[in-house]
Design a protein around this motif. Structure first.
Motif, PDB file in Angstrom:
ATOM      1  N   GLN A 172       4.378   3.462  -9.867  1.00 46.17           N
ATOM      2  CA  GLN A 172       3.854   4.135  -8.679  1.00 46.17           C
ATOM      3  C   GLN A 172       4.974   4.844  -7.928  1.00 46.17           C
ATOM      4  O   GLN A 172       4.838   6.010  -7.531  1.00 46.17           O
ATOM      5  N   ARG A 173       6.091   4.162  -7.732  1.00 50.03           N
ATOM      6  CA  ARG A 173       7.216   4.772  -7.022  1.00 50.03           C
ATOM      7  C   ARG A 173       7.781   5.957  -7.798  1.00 50.03           C
ATOM      8  O   ARG A 173       8.112   7.001  -7.225  1.00 50.03           O
ATOM      9  N   TRP A 174       7.896   5.801  -9.103  1.00 54.38           N
ATOM     10  CA  TRP A 174       8.432   6.875  -9.942  1.00 54.38           C
ATOM     11  C   TRP A 174       7.528   8.106  -9.900  1.00 54.38           C
ATOM     12  O   TRP A 174       8.006   9.232  -9.777  1.00 54.38           O
ATOM     13  N   LEU A 175       6.216   7.897  -9.992  1.00 53.85           N
ATOM     14  CA  LEU A 175       5.282   9.025  -9.941  1.00 53.85           C
ATOM     15  C   LEU A 175       5.404   9.786  -8.618  1.00 53.85           C
ATOM     16  O   LEU A 175       5.418  11.015  -8.595  1.00 53.85           O
ATOM     17  N   ALA A 176       5.491   9.038  -7.521  1.00 57.60           N
ATOM     18  CA  ALA A 176       5.605   9.680  -6.209  1.00 57.60           C
ATOM     19  C   ALA A 176       6.861  10.544  -6.132  1.00 57.60           C
ATOM     20  O   ALA A 176       6.840  11.659  -5.591  1.00 57.60           O
ATOM     21  N   GLU A 177       7.949  10.028  -6.688  1.00 54.78           N
ATOM     22  CA  GLU A 177       9.213  10.766  -6.653  1.00 54.78           C
ATOM     23  C   GLU A 177       9.172  11.989  -7.560  1.00 54.78           C
ATOM     24  O   GLU A 177       9.587  13.088  -7.168  1.00 54.78           O
ATOM     25  N   GLU A 178       8.668  11.821  -8.768  1.00 55.42           N
ATOM     26  CA  GLU A 178       8.687  12.907  -9.745  1.00 55.42           C
ATOM     27  C   GLU A 178       7.683  14.006  -9.427  1.00 55.42           C
ATOM     28  O   GLU A 178       7.971  15.192  -9.631  1.00 55.42           O
ATOM     29  N   LEU A 179       6.511  13.641  -8.937  1.00 62.18           N
ATOM     30  CA  LEU A 179       5.471  14.639  -8.701  1.00 62.18           C
ATOM     31  C   LEU A 179       5.700  15.426  -7.418  1.00 62.18           C
ATOM     32  O   LEU A 179       5.242  16.551  -7.276  1.00 62.18           O
ATOM     33  N   GLY A 180       6.371  14.824  -6.445  1.00 71.74           N
ATOM     34  CA  GLY A 180       6.749  15.548  -5.247  1.00 71.74           C
ATOM     35  C   GLY A 180       5.656  15.668  -4.199  1.00 71.74           C
ATOM     36  O   GLY A 180       4.609  15.018  -4.275  1.00 71.74           O
ATOM     37  N   ASP A 181       5.915  16.535  -3.222  1.00 76.57           N
ATOM     38  CA  ASP A 181       5.071  16.605  -2.033  1.00 76.57           C
ATOM     39  C   ASP A 181       3.686  17.181  -2.291  1.00 76.57           C
ATOM     40  O   ASP A 181       2.801  17.036  -1.445  1.00 76.57           O
ATOM     41  N   ALA A 182       3.501  17.834  -3.411  1.00 77.43           N
ATOM     42  CA  ALA A 182       2.183  18.414  -3.703  1.00 77.43           C
ATOM     43  C   ALA A 182       1.176  17.349  -4.127  1.00 77.43           C
ATOM     44  O   ALA A 182      -0.025  17.627  -4.220  1.00 77.43           O
ATOM     45  N   PHE A 183       1.669  16.135  -4.360  1.00 71.98           N
ATOM     46  CA  PHE A 183       0.810  15.051  -4.826  1.00 71.98           C
ATOM     47  C   PHE A 183       0.933  13.840  -3.901  1.00 71.98           C
ATOM     48  O   PHE A 183       1.978  13.607  -3.308  1.00 71.98           O
ATOM     49  N   GLU A 184      -0.125  13.087  -3.827  1.00 71.10           N
ATOM     50  CA  GLU A 184      -0.115  11.805  -3.116  1.00 71.10           C
ATOM     51  C   GLU A 184      -0.387  10.707  -4.133  1.00 71.10           C
ATOM     52  O   GLU A 184      -1.341  10.801  -4.916  1.00 71.10           O
ATOM     53  N   VAL A 185       0.438   9.667  -4.133  1.00 69.95           N
ATOM     54  CA  VAL A 185       0.289   8.553  -5.068  1.00 69.95           C
ATOM     55  C   VAL A 185       0.055   7.280  -4.273  1.00 69.95           C
ATOM     56  O   VAL A 185       0.842   6.937  -3.387  1.00 69.95           O
ATOM     57  N   ALA A 186      -1.030   6.589  -4.560  1.00 72.32           N
ATOM     58  CA  ALA A 186      -1.384   5.396  -3.782  1.00 72.32           C
ATOM     59  C   ALA A 186      -1.939   4.313  -4.696  1.00 72.32           C
ATOM     60  O   ALA A 186      -2.511   4.588  -5.753  1.00 72.32           O
ATOM     61  N   ARG A 187      -1.753   3.061  -4.260  1.00 72.80           N
ATOM     62  CA  ARG A 187      -2.406   1.939  -4.940  1.00 72.80           C
ATOM     63  C   ARG A 187      -3.756   1.729  -4.269  1.00 72.80           C
ATOM     64  O   ARG A 187      -3.833   1.455  -3.075  1.00 72.80           O
ATOM     65  N   GLU A 188      -4.826   1.837  -5.027  1.00 69.26           N
ATOM     66  CA  GLU A 188      -6.173   1.753  -4.465  1.00 69.26           C
ATOM     67  C   GLU A 188      -6.808   0.385  -4.632  1.00 69.26           C
ATOM     68  O   GLU A 188      -7.706   0.027  -3.874  1.00 69.26           O
ATOM     69  N   ALA A 189      -6.379  -0.377  -5.639  1.00 71.77           N
ATOM     70  CA  ALA A 189      -6.994  -1.690  -5.868  1.00 71.77           C
ATOM     71  C   ALA A 189      -6.084  -2.539  -6.731  1.00 71.77           C
ATOM     72  O   ALA A 189      -5.236  -2.029  -7.466  1.00 71.77           O
ATOM     73  N   THR A 190      -6.258  -3.845  -6.617  1.00 68.80           N
ATOM     74  CA  THR A 190      -5.609  -4.817  -7.491  1.00 68.80           C
ATOM     75  C   THR A 190      -6.690  -5.773  -7.975  1.00 68.80           C
ATOM     76  O   THR A 190      -7.443  -6.321  -7.167  1.00 68.80           O
ATOM     77  N   SER A 191      -6.780  -5.939  -9.286  1.00 60.05           N
ATOM     78  CA  SER A 191      -7.821  -6.798  -9.842  1.00 60.05           C
ATOM     79  C   SER A 191      -7.378  -7.372 -11.178  1.00 60.05           C
ATOM     80  O   SER A 191      -6.898  -6.632 -12.049  1.00 60.05           O
ATOM     81  N   LYS A 192      -7.487  -8.683 -11.317  1.00 59.24           N
ATOM     82  CA  LYS A 192      -7.250  -9.365 -12.592  1.00 59.24           C
ATOM     83  C   LYS A 192      -5.890  -9.035 -13.192  1.00 59.24           C
ATOM     84  O   LYS A 192      -5.738  -8.875 -14.397  1.00 59.24           O
ATOM     85  N   GLY A 193      -4.878  -8.914 -12.325  1.00 54.84           N
ATOM     86  CA  GLY A 193      -3.524  -8.655 -12.797  1.00 54.84           C
ATOM     87  C   GLY A 193      -3.220  -7.187 -13.034  1.00 54.84           C
ATOM     88  O   GLY A 193      -2.152  -6.859 -13.560  1.00 54.84           O
ATOM     89  N   PHE A 194      -4.127  -6.311 -12.645  1.00 52.52           N
ATOM     90  CA  PHE A 194      -3.932  -4.877 -12.834  1.00 52.52           C
ATOM     91  C   PHE A 194      -3.907  -4.152 -11.493  1.00 52.52           C
ATOM     92  O   PHE A 194      -4.586  -4.557 -10.544  1.00 52.52           O
ATOM     93  N   ARG A 195      -3.126  -3.074 -11.436  1.00 54.91           N
ATOM     94  CA  ARG A 195      -3.147  -2.162 -10.304  1.00 54.91           C
ATOM     95  C   ARG A 195      -3.960  -0.933 -10.699  1.00 54.91           C
ATOM     96  O   ARG A 195      -3.864  -0.460 -11.842  1.00 54.91           O
TER      97      ARG A 195
END
Length: 203
Positions: A172-195
């Motif tokens: 998640q952190r890497w995507l936010a850094e690489e994609l830049g300001d034109a994109f928003e990266v967020a964690r929307e849910a956590t379930s059964k060991g998955f993000r």
């Protein structure tokens, strides 16, 4: 864990097809699966989280499933958005053939299954869903995501399911850094060991 051969363009095990009974979009369906692909015996836990937690894909336009396997994500997208065109891509030719055949079995004419290089590079996608192949290695995974995520249409979003203990938070952190300001990266849910991560193209 699946053997590495499902990452190959041509699986190194025989194409042993067999029937598969699963539930997609709330309905029981009879499909076909085979050896040499990802999760050949049914819907894996990560994909189940994605299908259960992500909102419906865009109703029109072009949708994308990255790493289609036998087709659970692409087929669900097509069932939920019958007026959209769903592009299902995989490097594994057997997976592509199975997704194509399973779409035909369900009467889904809006699924186009193919190899990554067969997708028109000018297409932009309103929705991308993926259970990305984390086990191909970090560099290959990063290249894969940076190939497809920048092809989101403005206002479109991608939903990625990633196992927490396989680096979901660092991804998640890497995507936010690489994609830049034109994109928003967020964690929307956590379930059964998955993000469940959401990538939105803002402009």
């Amino acid at each position: 864990m699946e053997p590495a051969h499902y990452f190959n363009a041509e699986p190194d095990v025989p194409d042993a097809r067999k029937p598969l009974d699963v539930v997609l979009d709330g309905r029981p369906v009879k499909l076909t699966t085979s050896s040499g692909i990802f999760s050949p015996d049914g819907i894996d836990k990560g994909t189940a989280v994605l299908l259960g937690e992500a909102p419906d894909p865009a109703g029109q336009g072009h949708l994308l499933d990255i790493g289609c396997g036998w087709g659970p994500i692409a087929l669900t997208m097509a069932l939920r958005s019958p007026e959209a065109t769903v592009h299902a891509v995989d490097v594994n030719t057997r997976s592509v053939a199975l997704t194509r055949d399973n779409a035909s079995a369900l009467g889904l004419s809006n699924v186009v299954a193919g190899l990554p290089g067969e997708v028109d590079p000018e297409l932009r996608f309103a929705t991308i869903w993926s259970n990305p192949p984390i086990r191909i290695g970090k560099q290959a995974l990063h290249e894969l995501l940076l190939t497809w995520l920048p092809r989101l249409a403005v206002g479109g979003d991608a939903w990625l399911v990633v196992q927490k203990n396989l680096g979901a938070d660092s991804l998640q952190r890497w995507l936010a850094e690489e994609l830049g300001d034109a994109f928003e990266v967020a964690r929307e849910a956590t379930s059964k060991g998955f993000r469940l991560l959401r990538v939105t193209r803002m402009r």
